[in-house]
Enzyme design. Structure first.
Site, PDB file in Angstrom:
ATOM      1  N   ASP A 148       0.816  -1.208   0.000  1.00  0.00           N
ATOM      2  CA  ASP A 148       0.000   0.000   0.000  1.00  0.00           C
ATOM      3  C   ASP A 148       0.852   1.261   0.000  1.00  0.00           C
ATOM      4  OD1 ASP A 148      -2.662   1.370   0.516  1.00  0.00           O
ATOM      5  OD2 ASP A 148      -1.545   2.015   2.288  1.00  0.00           O
ATOM      6  N   GLU A 199       1.337  -0.055  -4.982  1.00  0.00           N
ATOM      7  CA  GLU A 199       0.561   1.171  -5.182  1.00  0.00           C
ATOM      8  C   GLU A 199       1.565   2.301  -5.033  1.00  0.00           C
ATOM      9  OE1 GLU A 199      -3.223   3.715  -3.447  1.00  0.00           O
ATOM     10  OE2 GLU A 199      -1.961   2.582  -2.067  1.00  0.00           O
TER      11      GLU A 199
END
Length: 582
Positions: free
Chosen positions: A254, A287
């Site tokens: 993330d 990401e």
């Protein structure tokens, strides 16, 4: 790699360790009996071997003789983040070891364990795995499951990253879920968060100030100090646990753009190296708002040097603007010519490859990505962020016409990038996915106020917002399986079958680059592979258009298309896909 964090079960007992470089003394607290002093050892660790401690032993640490804290590397937690840490038993063995599915065959569904089923547990999700396997989805990606405060959370407020949250079930139940997916031919990914800890239940600053640095700040406060080798080691060990002990096929990292430099690059390199040493074919997905293409480079044989792929927000934003016309916030960077942005995103990966971004005060963003294979990108029309960070958590299915949804689905499944849908999207359901969490007091009020302020800046009119702290907000996001009917899944299942027929055989070979042609609103892509050329013709506009082109008759079409021998006329939101010889 010998683990440094978390309890170690040995024949002679259990070794408890805590990295507490700022503590003068640390003791081990047990439910019964007095505290046991821990000895300081090298590098700021304290440890003690307890001969009688075995799997199931509950424990805490007493820092400075008074403050009780959980083990930040506990493999299991009893009583939420403020409760007891637990020495985890050995996980169930593999029932049937299988080689991982090739990455190019992945059709991904992102899931939130707590809302993907009526009971919201690892065990309950096992009962739904056949749905994915039977409808063309080949892998699932779980939103973070690391222990978070309370009973409700998206997962990005986790504070004990080694312990699956007990709201979803035991570590053994998670291990059985992964095994059950593998038995059905499904791969399993896990979303992990190494850029911040949640705002409640993180005690590391009390005894390990080196874990954080005030030199860099993130939206969640002081940045994690990734220049510290032991801090990086903490997260590397976490990644290896998920891959090695739970047998996940891959991890999604993330918001790595929030990693504090220069330690962030060190962590990215160390994570990739360590994960591939444990599982060489692991799917490692980023990401990364910086669009740093260097982390997606391939070697001479076409294998990833570091990371397998990146979530392609650029492709999402271009698709979203083209289909909805929304141009507020970061969508403004794609508003000038959304057709051109969509063309570049599908042909080259990133839209922004070093150009200035108005949303980022004119700063350049991104690196050249046109040379990368399409499988270096995960494309999607919706995900947890792009749904849940809207005021009402509303989906496209409730906002745009069915023909536009069909057009999006066609581009995702018959384009060469790895496609991803968010839970239930494959059936076109409208179930919302608003943000929810389970804090109390001042923190709860701060969350409410922060969300309202964020929406006011991004959306012109937000209206009355769901209370993110209310239990019914999470309940509203629970997937309605009564609407996941065979009839609702016909289109997705058919396109997934066409992807297997047309696209997979090409992706298995060497990539030779892409060509993009544009005539008005019509886009024509040609992706060259060793085994053939994938062609996709699309009209992302509200009016019909015409191009001098004759697709092959064995292709696939969505929407109105008329071929007269020399020209192709495409209706609004229409597209064709076919394969030509190499």
């Amino acid at each position: 790699m010998r683990p440094l964090f978390g309890p170690l079960l040995r024949p002679e007992g259990t070794l408890f360790r805590l990295w507490a470089p700022d503590a003068k003394r640390v003791s081990l607290a047990l439910p019964e009996g007095g505290p046991v002093a821990m000895e300081p050892v090298e590098d700021g660790f304290f440890e003690v071997l307890l001969p009688e401690a075995r799997a199931g032993q509950r424990y805490r640490f007493l820092v400075g003789g008074r403050r009780a804290v959980p083990d930040p590397a506990a493999r299991r937690q009893d009583g939420d983040v403020m409760g007891w840490s637990v020495v985890r038993a050995e996980l169930p063995p593999l029932r049937q070891a299988r080689p991982p599915r090739p990455w190019h065959e992945v059709v991904l569904a992102e899931l939130h364990v707590g809302t993907a089923t009526p009971k919201g547990s690892f065990e309950a999700l096992i009962g739904r795995l056949d749905h994915f396997a039977e409808n063309g989805i080949t892998a699932i990606e779980l939103m973070p499951v690391a222990d978070f405060p309370g009973r409700r959370n998206w997962g990005y407020d986790g504070v004990l990253p080694f312990a699956p949250d007990e709201a979803y079930g035991s570590p053994a139940a998670l291990r059985v879920l992964v095994d059950a997916a593998h038995e059905r031919g499904l791969g399993v990914m896990l979303d992990v968060v190494y850029n911040h800890f949640g705002p409640e239940g993180n005690f590391l600053p009390a005894y390990a100030k080196k874990f954080f640095t005030e030199a860099h700040h993130t939206p969640w406060g002081a940045a994690i100090d990734l220049e510290q080798p032991l801090v990086r080691r903490f997260f590397v060990e976490n990644a290896l646990m998920w891959l090695g002990e739970y047998d996940f096929d891959g991890l999604r990292f993330d918001a790595v753009h929030a990693f504090a430099p220069p330690g962030g690059d060190l962590l990215l390199a160390e994570l990739a190296e360590a994960c591939r040493a444990v599982k060489p074919e692991a799917w490692l997905v980023l990401e990364n708002d910086h669009n740093a293409a260097r982390w997606l480079e391939r070697d001479a044989e076409g294998r990833p040097r570091f990371y397998t792929a990146q979530w392609n927000d650029d492709a999402h934003h271009a698709l979203h603007v083209a289909v909805t016309g929304e141009v507020s916030g970061y969508y403004g960077d794609y508003a000038e010519d959304p057709v051109a942005a969509l063309g570049r995103a599908m042909a080259e990966g990133f839209v922004y490859q070093g150009e200035a971004s108005a949303h980022r005060a004119g700063e350049p963003r991104g690196e050249r990505s046109a040379h990368l294979p399409p499988t270096a990108f995960v494309n999607f029309a919706q995900n947890h962020d792009q749904i849940g960070n809207r005021p009402l958590g509303d989906r496209l299915a409730g906002a745009v016409e069915p023909e536009r949804l069909a057009f999006l689905r066609f581009l995702l499944l018959l384009g060469p990038a790895i496609p991803m849908v968010f839970q239930g999207e494959e059936a076109g359901i409208e179930t919302p996915f608003p943000f929810f969490c389970d804090f109390s007091g001042d923190l709860a009020d701060a969350v409410r106020q922060g969300r309202a302020k964020e929406f006011a800046e991004f959306f012109a009119t937000a209206g009355e917002l769901p209370d993110p702290l209310a239990p019914e907000t999470m309940e509203s996001a629970r997937l309605d399986w009564d609407r996941m009917t065979p009839e609702a899944l016909v289109s997705f299942r058919s396109l997934a079958a066409q992807r297997r027929r047309l696209v997979w055989p090409l992706l298995a070979g060497t990539y030779g680059g892409a060509e993009l042609r544009r005539e008005g609103a019509i886009l024509f892509w040609r992706w060259r592979f060793e085994a053939g050329v994938l062609c996709l013709l699309a009209n992302p506009d509200v009016v019909p258009s015409e191009i001098r082109l004759q697709p092959r008759q064995d292709g696939v079409t969505v929407g109105e298309a008329v071929f007269d021998g020399t020209h192709t006329r495409l209706g609004a939101w229409s597209a064709c896909a076919w394969v030509e010889p190499a």
